[in-house]
Motif scaffolding. Structure first.
Motif, mmCIF file in Angstrom:
data_model
loop_
_atom_site.group_PDB
_atom_site.id
_atom_site.type_symbol
_atom_site.label_atom_id
_atom_site.label_comp_id
_atom_site.label_asym_id
_atom_site.label_seq_id
_atom_site.Cartn_x
_atom_site.Cartn_y
_atom_site.Cartn_z
ATOM 1 N N LEU A 32 -10.859 2.812 1.434
ATOM 2 C CA LEU A 32 -11.291 4.224 1.415
ATOM 3 C C LEU A 32 -12.790 4.361 1.118
ATOM 4 O O LEU A 32 -13.372 5.417 1.324
ATOM 5 C CB LEU A 32 -10.485 5.003 0.357
ATOM 6 C CG LEU A 32 -8.988 5.162 0.635
ATOM 7 C CD1 LEU A 32 -8.286 5.790 -0.567
ATOM 8 C CD2 LEU A 32 -8.754 6.010 1.891
ATOM 9 N N ASP A 33 -13.415 3.273 0.652
ATOM 10 C CA ASP A 33 -14.820 3.303 0.250
ATOM 11 C C ASP A 33 -15.727 2.971 1.439
ATOM 12 O O ASP A 33 -16.326 1.893 1.516
ATOM 13 C CB ASP A 33 -15.036 2.298 -0.895
ATOM 14 C CG ASP A 33 -16.407 2.437 -1.519
ATOM 15 O OD1 ASP A 33 -17.135 3.388 -1.168
ATOM 16 O OD2 ASP A 33 -16.750 1.581 -2.369
ATOM 17 N N LEU A 34 -15.856 3.932 2.358
ATOM 18 C CA LEU A 34 -16.623 3.723 3.597
ATOM 19 C C LEU A 34 -18.068 3.343 3.344
ATOM 20 O O LEU A 34 -18.675 2.610 4.116
ATOM 21 C CB LEU A 34 -16.628 5.026 4.422
ATOM 22 C CG LEU A 34 -15.393 5.389 5.223
ATOM 23 C CD1 LEU A 34 -15.667 6.671 5.991
ATOM 24 C CD2 LEU A 34 -15.036 4.267 6.179
ATOM 25 N N ALA A 88 -2.420 18.453 1.941
ATOM 26 C CA ALA A 88 -3.062 17.217 2.388
ATOM 27 C C ALA A 88 -4.348 16.947 1.599
ATOM 28 O O ALA A 88 -4.641 15.806 1.240
ATOM 29 C CB ALA A 88 -3.349 17.292 3.887
ATOM 30 N N ILE A 89 -5.114 18.027 1.311
ATOM 31 C CA ILE A 89 -6.344 17.853 0.521
ATOM 32 C C ILE A 89 -5.984 17.309 -0.867
ATOM 33 O O ILE A 89 -6.577 16.329 -1.338
ATOM 34 C CB ILE A 89 -7.118 19.187 0.387
ATOM 35 C CG1 ILE A 89 -7.692 19.601 1.747
ATOM 36 C CG2 ILE A 89 -8.234 19.074 -0.660
ATOM 37 C CD1 ILE A 89 -8.305 20.993 1.771
ATOM 38 N N GLY A 92 -4.856 13.719 -0.831
ATOM 39 C CA GLY A 92 -6.005 12.823 -0.631
ATOM 40 C C GLY A 92 -6.797 12.600 -1.921
ATOM 41 O O GLY A 92 -7.214 11.476 -2.214
ATOM 42 N N VAL A 93 -6.967 13.678 -2.696
ATOM 43 C CA VAL A 93 -7.713 13.555 -3.960
ATOM 44 C C VAL A 93 -6.977 12.600 -4.906
ATOM 45 O O VAL A 93 -7.560 11.681 -5.489
ATOM 46 C CB VAL A 93 -7.909 14.938 -4.629
ATOM 47 C CG1 VAL A 93 -8.456 14.784 -6.046
ATOM 48 C CG2 VAL A 93 -8.847 15.805 -3.784
ATOM 49 N N TRP A 95 -4.763 10.314 -4.133
ATOM 50 C CA TRP A 95 -4.758 8.961 -3.534
ATOM 51 C C TRP A 95 -6.109 8.274 -3.777
ATOM 52 O O TRP A 95 -6.174 7.101 -4.148
ATOM 53 C CB TRP A 95 -4.460 9.092 -2.039
ATOM 54 C CG TRP A 95 -4.197 7.811 -1.319
ATOM 55 C CD1 TRP A 95 -3.701 6.653 -1.860
ATOM 56 C CD2 TRP A 95 -4.417 7.545 0.068
ATOM 57 N NE1 TRP A 95 -3.585 5.700 -0.867
ATOM 58 C CE2 TRP A 95 -4.019 6.218 0.320
ATOM 59 C CE3 TRP A 95 -4.904 8.307 1.142
ATOM 60 C CZ2 TRP A 95 -4.104 5.628 1.592
ATOM 61 C CZ3 TRP A 95 -4.977 7.723 2.401
ATOM 62 C CH2 TRP A 95 -4.589 6.401 2.621
ATOM 63 N N GLY A 96 -7.190 9.050 -3.586
ATOM 64 C CA GLY A 96 -8.529 8.495 -3.771
ATOM 65 C C GLY A 96 -8.849 8.177 -5.228
ATOM 66 O O GLY A 96 -9.677 7.310 -5.520
ATOM 67 N N LEU A 97 -8.200 8.872 -6.171
ATOM 68 C CA LEU A 97 -8.473 8.636 -7.591
ATOM 69 C C LEU A 97 -8.075 7.223 -8.015
ATOM 70 O O LEU A 97 -8.832 6.548 -8.731
ATOM 71 C CB LEU A 97 -7.722 9.653 -8.455
ATOM 72 C CG LEU A 97 -8.410 10.999 -8.722
ATOM 73 C CD1 LEU A 97 -7.479 11.917 -9.517
ATOM 74 C CD2 LEU A 97 -9.712 10.797 -9.493
ATOM 75 N N SER B 125 -10.146 13.548 2.682
ATOM 76 C CA SER B 125 -10.145 13.961 1.282
ATOM 77 C C SER B 125 -10.161 12.745 0.347
ATOM 78 O O SER B 125 -10.889 12.715 -0.660
ATOM 79 C CB SER B 125 -8.916 14.840 1.057
ATOM 80 O OG SER B 125 -8.586 14.940 -0.285
ATOM 81 N N ALA B 126 -9.396 11.705 0.698
ATOM 82 C CA ALA B 126 -9.372 10.487 -0.127
ATOM 83 C C ALA B 126 -10.718 9.760 -0.060
ATOM 84 O O ALA B 126 -11.232 9.285 -1.083
ATOM 85 C CB ALA B 126 -8.243 9.564 0.350
ATOM 86 N N MET B 127 -11.308 9.677 1.129
ATOM 87 C CA MET B 127 -12.594 8.988 1.264
ATOM 88 C C MET B 127 -13.704 9.732 0.521
ATOM 89 O O MET B 127 -14.564 9.117 -0.110
ATOM 90 C CB MET B 127 -12.948 8.827 2.747
ATOM 91 C CG MET B 127 -12.118 7.735 3.420
ATOM 92 S SD MET B 127 -12.350 7.691 5.211
ATOM 93 C CE MET B 127 -11.412 6.178 5.606
ATOM 94 N N THR B 129 -13.232 11.639 -2.100
ATOM 95 C CA THR B 129 -12.964 11.427 -3.534
ATOM 96 C C THR B 129 -13.523 10.081 -3.996
ATOM 97 O O THR B 129 -14.186 9.998 -5.037
ATOM 98 C CB THR B 129 -11.440 11.491 -3.805
ATOM 99 O OG1 THR B 129 -10.952 12.746 -3.362
ATOM 100 C CG2 THR B 129 -11.130 11.305 -5.282
#
Lengths: 140, 136
Positions: A32-34, A88-89, A92-93, A95-97, B125-127, B129
């Motif tokens: 996820l870290d593009l 979905a937002i 995503g938050v 999941w990204g945490l 949204s995940a990216m 974050t």
């Protein structure tokens, strides 16, 4: 056989998450870290799964019904609404945490039980609250 | 084996599981939906859901039989962050009717517009974050 098949399919899914590396949140965060030290390998997980499912769904669709039920239950909703996008937002938050989505959270549970117990309490609690919220609002 | 090969192999297994669940039970393999309908108000067809979940949970034991060790799961976050992240994932997946498996693995190949939108939104949204946490 009906019940055993659900268990075996769960096993296959879990092993897929393990083999692919999806079960490891650190790897997921790397994907996820593009703009960091990007690890693109997990794109092949979704890619491989989608190709199999694309052809597989068409192939089994020719059978009139599933082995253990009277009909295929494909979702029928088509509306793009605020609820879908908001959900979905938020997903995503979360999941990204930490890099955990629901499938890998189940597969990682026995490997790292304490962390997953904490994450899982939040997950199940959030699901129960949201279930109740929408049931109340829909009057069902 | 190279990461990319393993990722592809795992992806093929995940896709095969999704196809088999539809072929056998006529159901979409969406983990958030399968789990949330085991919670109150519980769905009438809870048996296959519980057994699917059990299969996923015990899968590392089978993996350990083959490799001799558990797969790597690295989590360095503190418990507060874990709890909050879990809560947001729970609220978000029930609100948006799906997660990576339901909207992604099962919805994209059906060319479902809802799932395509949801997948693009939660990926972005995940990216974002991760970007905010790691680079701002």
């Amino acid at each position: 056989m009906k019940h055993l098949s659900a268990l075996l399919i769960g096993l296959l899914f879990g092993l897929g998450l393990i083999v692919s590396g999806m079960v490891n949140p650190a790897k997921v965060l790397g994907f996820l870290d593009l703009f960091g030290d990007w690890d693109p390998s997990l794109a092949f997980v979704m890619g491989g799964a989608v190709v199999v499912t694309f052809f597989g769904y068409r192939w089994i669709g020719r059978a009139g019904k599933p082995w253990f039920d009277i009909k295929f239950r494909f979702p029928s909703a088509t509306n793009i609404d605020a609820r879908l996008v908001t959900g979905a937002i938020l997903f995503g938050v979360g999941w990204g945490l930490v890099g955990l989505c629901p499938g890998p959270a189940l597969a990682a549970f026995l490997i790292n039980p304490w962390a997953l117990l904490v994450f899982g309490s939040g997950l199940l609690g959030g699901m129960v609250l949201t279930n109740l919220f929408f049931r109340k609002n829909s009057g069902a | 084996m190279h990461d990319f090969v393993l990722a592809l192999l795992g992806g093929l297994m995940i896709g095969a599981a999704a196809v088999l669940l539809m072929a056998a039970h006529g159901k979409i393999m969406g983990v958030s939906g399968i789990v949330s309908r085991l919670l109150p108000p519980m769905a009438a067809d809870w048996q296959w859901r519980a057994l699917f979940v059990a299969g996923v949970v015990v899968s590392p034991l089978l993996a350990r039989l083959f490799t001799g060790e558990f797969p790597i799961v690295t989590i360095t976050h503190n418990p507060i962050v874990l709890l909050i992240a879990g809560l947001i994932v729970g609220i978000g997946t029930v609100t948006g009717n799906g997660c990576t498996s339901g909207h992604g693995v099962c919805g994209l190949p059906r060319l479902s517009v809802r799932s395509i939108v949801a997948t693009m939104v939660f990926m972005a949204s995940a990216m974002i974050t991760v970007f905010i946490i790691r680079h701002l």
